[in-house]
Design a protein around this motif. Structure first.
Motif, short mmCIF file in Angstrom:
data_model
loop_
_atom_site.label_atom_id
_atom_site.label_comp_id
_atom_site.label_asym_id
_atom_site.label_seq_id
_atom_site.Cartn_x
_atom_site.Cartn_y
_atom_site.Cartn_z
N LEU A 185 0.84 -1.20 0.00
CA LEU A 185 0.00 0.00 0.00
C LEU A 185 0.88 1.24 0.00
O LEU A 185 1.77 1.39 0.83
N ARG A 240 0.67 5.63 -0.38
CA ARG A 240 -0.24 6.78 -0.41
C ARG A 240 -0.07 7.62 -1.67
O ARG A 240 -1.01 8.29 -2.11
N GLN A 284 -1.21 -1.24 -4.46
CA GLN A 284 -2.33 -0.31 -4.45
C GLN A 284 -1.78 1.08 -4.12
O GLN A 284 -1.33 1.34 -3.00
N THR A 285 -1.76 1.97 -5.09
CA THR A 285 -1.32 3.34 -4.85
C THR A 285 -2.51 4.21 -4.47
O THR A 285 -3.67 3.81 -4.62
N ARG A 334 -3.42 5.03 -1.49
CA ARG A 334 -4.07 4.50 -0.29
C ARG A 334 -3.38 5.07 0.95
O ARG A 334 -2.21 4.78 1.20
N GLU A 386 -6.65 -0.14 7.82
CA GLU A 386 -7.72 0.69 7.26
C GLU A 386 -7.08 1.85 6.52
O GLU A 386 -6.15 2.49 7.02
N THR A 387 -7.58 2.12 5.31
CA THR A 387 -7.02 3.19 4.50
C THR A 387 -8.12 4.11 4.00
O THR A 387 -9.31 3.78 4.06
N ASP A 399 -8.97 5.97 0.39
CA ASP A 399 -8.65 6.09 -1.03
C ASP A 399 -8.51 7.58 -1.35
O ASP A 399 -9.45 8.36 -1.20
N ARG A 407 -13.26 4.78 2.62
CA ARG A 407 -12.46 4.02 3.58
C ARG A 407 -12.50 2.54 3.19
O ARG A 407 -13.57 2.00 2.91
N GLU A 408 -11.33 1.93 3.20
CA GLU A 408 -11.21 0.53 2.81
C GLU A 408 -10.43 -0.22 3.89
O GLU A 408 -9.53 0.34 4.53
#
Length: 552
Positions: free
Chosen positions: A39, A41, A252-253, A255, A272-273, A275, A281-282
């Protein structure tokens, strides 16, 4: 706020952050046969598309700036009049009454290795024995012998260019020969020998000859602006492509991690991130969680993960999360020489002298000297004309005609010793763009730091005179221009929970499936060596431990 969503990724491990620590660890786990979710950001950069080295105004652009969050607060330090000999005077600098900490980083796939200049230093043995050898700071819970096989591995993976030097614990020979010194560095190194200084070729994770499908460095000096051709071994170029080709790495960018999830058994269960594009929130789940978001964001994430079971923040039962932060201390001179040195060509920081790379008897911290040629932001004619050349009209033009390419820098960099009051905490009343408490960073310089800055400036001045410089165009120091690139601490490693956050394998005290693999685990800064190679060696060691003990 859009609804929460649980995303299934079938990963054995989640890694938060894709820089020197996270990207290296993800690569190692994947190549060992494990499925990893990485992950990040920031975005994925395409060098030929997203960097600006082909444009005339490339030095005035920053591919990374718009992706770095401006969410942290800083407690300023009052500057004192008696120390104004340390004031910076370069780049039209305006002296302020307060010093504000500034963390230079990049957010994107590859982390701050996107911006770094490739310095690849093994920490000397005494840097891990500061308490035992010098009565300062703390000892590490491991030795350079423990790190040796991992230093060997990462140097080969990155294609480090260098030559054996007594300052570093030597392992297998470097895979590539050292870069030849630029004309400016050769001049300064020759002058240094007359002062008893040994400015030797700097080990760099920049290819000096072609390797696999990557070209050799073209000596354009644009490392800090993003390497367009791929000779600099940033993690996104040197490590992640091979891991992705296995099919076991999912990236996954965009995030932004905001909380470590805990399961019913109290152990780490996922992350928990938010997007960045949709604000959704994922939740991502895996049996192992590795935090590698850097010395600012990893401690912040642990504090944001407070819960009834961990009211002070995750892993913070002894109040150590966010403490013992360290920034690098820098001082330098921009000099004018009588001859044209073509200082805009070469490799940045191509030579260093390690003669003072241990705590000094006069009470100064360990530091090293370096020749830089034309430093970042002062390479092209336009940047020199805007920031350095004096006068207007004819006088301005004459300076440029006579002196462009005759400017070069001599710099020094020191470690800062860990202090509990250099720290990060949360400001609940101040929220970022996603509604999360901001981080407040308190970083101050003490008397030892100031003594070190003066000693470094004195050495730079002596070397400038010996080198034949005819004018000092400006100086800079960390007294009033904080520009931390070797930012460390905040979740340091040690032998027990009472004095550290993780153990020697990066495994958190109390949560056996939660690991940290970035600069925040460093107990000390390495006696002026760049920390990136050590972060990567530690990440490889942590990956081996995870593969043996958590993912069998």
């Amino acid at each position: 706020m859009p609804a929460d969503e649980t995303v299934a990724m079938d990963a054995e491990a989640i890694v938060v952050g894709s820089g020197a620590g996270g990207g290296t660890l993800a690569h190692a786990l994947v190549m060992a046969g494990h499925r990893v979710l990485l992950l990040e950001r920031g975005p994925r950069f395409e060098p030929a598309r997203d960097y600006f080295g082909h444009l005339p105004d490339w030095e005035f652009r920053d591919a990374f700036a718009s992706h770095v969050p401006d969410d942290d607060l800083v407690t300023p330090q009052r500057l004192t009049a008696e120390d104004r000999d340390l004031a910076s005077s370069l780049l039209r600098h305006q002296l302020r009454d307060e010093r504000h900490f500034r963390y230079i980083r990049a957010c994107g796939l590859g982390g701050s290795t996107l911006r770094y200049q490739g310095e690849a230093h093994r920490f000397p043995a005494h840097a891990l024995r500061m308490r035992s050898d010098f009565g300062l700071a703390v000892d590490w819970p491991l030795s350079t012998e423990d790190l040796a096989p991992y230093y060997d591995r990462i140097e080969q993976l990155l294609g480090v260019a260098g030559a054996a030097h007594p300052a570093f614990p030597q392992g297998t020979p470097y895979p590539n020969p050292p870069h030849r010194l630029s004309r400016a560095s050769a001049l300064i190194a020759a002058a240094g020998r007359g002062l008893g200084l040994n400015l030797a070729p700097n080990p760099l994770a920049i290819l000096s000859q072609p390797m696999a499908d990557r070209p050799a460095c073209i000596r354009c000096k644009q490392c800090a602006f993003g390497c367009m051709i791929g000779d600099k071994s940033s993690v996104d170029v040197a490590l992640l492509p091979a891991a992705e080709r296995t099919g076991r790495l999912r990236i996954q960018t965009g995030r932004i991690a905001v909380r470590v999830l805990l399961g019913a058994d109290g152990r780490a269960a996922g992350v928990e991130t938010i997007d960045a594009a949709s604000a959704r929130r994922e939740r991502f789940h895996a049996p192992v969680v590795v935090l590698a978001a850097g010395a600012l964001e990893t401690p912040r994430l642990l504090l944001l993960s407070a819960s009834p079971a961990h009211p002070q923040g995750l892993l913070n039962q002894h109040g150590l999360v966010g403490r013992y932060l360290m920034e690098n201390l820098d001082a330098g001179l921009l000099l004018l020489f009588p001859q044209r040195l073509k200082s805009y060509r070469g490799v940045a920081l191509d030579s260093r002298a390690w003669d003072f790379a241990r705590p000094q008897a006069d009470g100064c911290n360990a530091y090293s000297l370096a020749s830089w040629g034309a430093p970042d932001g002062l390479i092209s004619p336009a940047s020199v004309a805007v920031h350095v050349a004096p006068g207007v009209g004819t006088n301005h033009r004459r300076f440029m005609e006579r002196h462009y390419g005759a400017h070069a820098a001599i710099v020094a960099s020191a470690e800062q010793l860990p202090r509990a009051d250099n720290r990060l905490n949360l400001e609940p009343e101040q929220r970022d763009a996603h509604g999360m408490p901001k981080a407040r960073v308190t970083m101050t310089l003490d008397a030892r730091d100031l003594r070190t800055l003066r000693a470094m400036l004195a050495r730079c001045r002596a070397l400038a005179v010996a080198s034949g410089a005819i004018q000092t165009l400006g100086q800079w120091t960390s007294w009033d221009r904080s520009a931390a690139t070797h930012f460390c601490g905040g979740a340091r490693m040690g032998r027990g929970a009472a004095d550290s956050v993780v153990n020697a394998h990066g495994q958190s005290h109390g949560l056996d499936n939660l690991f940290i693999a970035d600069a925040s685990v460093l107990p000390t800064q390495g006696c002026s060596a760049s920390p990136s190679l050590t972060i990567q060696a530690l990440a490889l060691r942590t990956a081996d431990f995870i593969a043996r003990n958590r993912l069998r």
